[in-house]
Design a protein around this motif. Structure first.
Motif, PDB file in Angstrom:
ATOM      1  N   THR A 131       0.856  -1.178   0.000  1.00  0.00           N
ATOM      2  CA  THR A 131       0.000   0.000   0.000  1.00  0.00           C
ATOM      3  C   THR A 131       0.891   1.226   0.000  1.00  0.00           C
ATOM      4  OG1 THR A 131      -1.766  -1.138   1.191  1.00  0.00           O
ATOM      5  CG2 THR A 131      -1.778   1.269   1.266  1.00  0.00           C
ATOM      6  N   ALA A 147      -3.388   4.941  -1.772  1.00  0.00           N
ATOM      7  CA  ALA A 147      -4.222   5.810  -0.938  1.00  0.00           C
ATOM      8  C   ALA A 147      -3.751   7.240  -1.157  1.00  0.00           C
ATOM      9  CB  ALA A 147      -4.090   5.414   0.532  1.00  0.00           C
ATOM     10  N   ARG A 162      -6.248  -1.576  -6.133  1.00  0.00           N
ATOM     11  CA  ARG A 162      -7.272  -0.763  -5.475  1.00  0.00           C
ATOM     12  C   ARG A 162      -6.799   0.678  -5.332  1.00  0.00           C
ATOM     13  NH1 ARG A 162      -7.518  -3.649  -0.929  1.00  0.00           N
ATOM     14  NH2 ARG A 162      -8.905  -5.087  -1.988  1.00  0.00           N
ATOM     15  N   ILE A 169      -7.826   4.297  -3.358  1.00  0.00           N
ATOM     16  CA  ILE A 169      -8.609   4.923  -2.288  1.00  0.00           C
ATOM     17  C   ILE A 169      -8.233   6.398  -2.326  1.00  0.00           C
ATOM     18  CG2 ILE A 169      -9.103   4.988   0.180  1.00  0.00           C
ATOM     19  CD1 ILE A 169      -7.902   2.068   0.240  1.00  0.00           C
ATOM     20  N   TYR A 223     -12.354   3.647  -4.707  1.00  0.00           N
ATOM     21  CA  TYR A 223     -13.213   4.136  -3.640  1.00  0.00           C
ATOM     22  C   TYR A 223     -12.951   5.622  -3.449  1.00  0.00           C
ATOM     23  CZ  TYR A 223     -13.593  -0.840  -2.828  1.00  0.00           C
ATOM     24  OH  TYR A 223     -13.807  -2.177  -3.000  1.00  0.00           O
ATOM     25  N   TYR A 227     -13.572   8.881  -0.918  1.00  0.00           N
ATOM     26  CA  TYR A 227     -13.906   9.346   0.424  1.00  0.00           C
ATOM     27  C   TYR A 227     -13.550  10.820   0.526  1.00  0.00           C
ATOM     28  CZ  TYR A 227     -14.251   4.413   1.627  1.00  0.00           C
ATOM     29  OH  TYR A 227     -14.608   3.101   1.661  1.00  0.00           O
ATOM     30  N   LEU A 229      -9.724  11.161   4.798  1.00  0.00           N
ATOM     31  CA  LEU A 229      -8.529  10.403   4.421  1.00  0.00           C
ATOM     32  C   LEU A 229      -7.282  10.942   5.113  1.00  0.00           C
ATOM     33  CD1 LEU A 229      -9.173   9.767   0.633  1.00  0.00           C
ATOM     34  CD2 LEU A 229      -9.282   8.114   2.500  1.00  0.00           C
TER      35      LEU A 229
END
Length: 139
Positions: free
Chosen positions: A18, A53, A77, A79, A103, A105, A110
């Protein structure tokens, strides 16, 4: 020696890692590192299945920032707080085509989450986003 060159740094990244990438549009985006990471993936197929992220837009110009990750199987993924169709056309296409999970947010939530993780905290609770599309209680 605690300092690494760019190639040594991206060589530390493994499949499934990540990564948190920040910047503000085109300001303070680590383009040299992102380019080296993309080149490593194109040369070796690794690292793959990354989770990104990013609480704020990373790279404003086409082909910069998160666009370096717009390679099949490189990212599993996303984010983030926003994904731009005109600034990130390849990545946006991958999202629409279901090649990568994405996703969205609120940016503040975050940042609070990343702060909690970095400080070793248990997480955070926020009212931001309640009764909006990011509220898990809604469809």
């Amino acid at each position: 020696n605690k300092f690494k060159n760019v190639e040594e740094g991206v060589g530390l990244m493994r499949d499934g890692d990540t990564l948190t990438i920040c910047g503000c549009g085109s300001i303070m985006v680590p383009e040299k590192t992102l380019t080296a990471l993309e080149n490593r993936f194109l040369d070796s197929g690794h690292p793959r299945d990354l989770v990104l992220a990013n609480p704020i837009v990373v790279g404003k110009e086409k082909g910069t920032g998160l666009e370096h990750f717009a390679q099949p199987a490189m990212v599993k993924r996303l984010i983030g707080s926003t994904y731009s169709l005109w600034e990130k056309p390849r990545l946006s296409e991958m999202i629409v085509d279901g090649e990568v999970e994405a996703y969205v947010y609120p940016m503040g939530v975050l940042f609070q989450l990343l702060w909690a993780i970095g400080s070793g905290g248990p997480g955070g609770i926020a009212k931001v986003g309640l009764n909006t599309f990011v509220d898990p209680r809604l469809d």
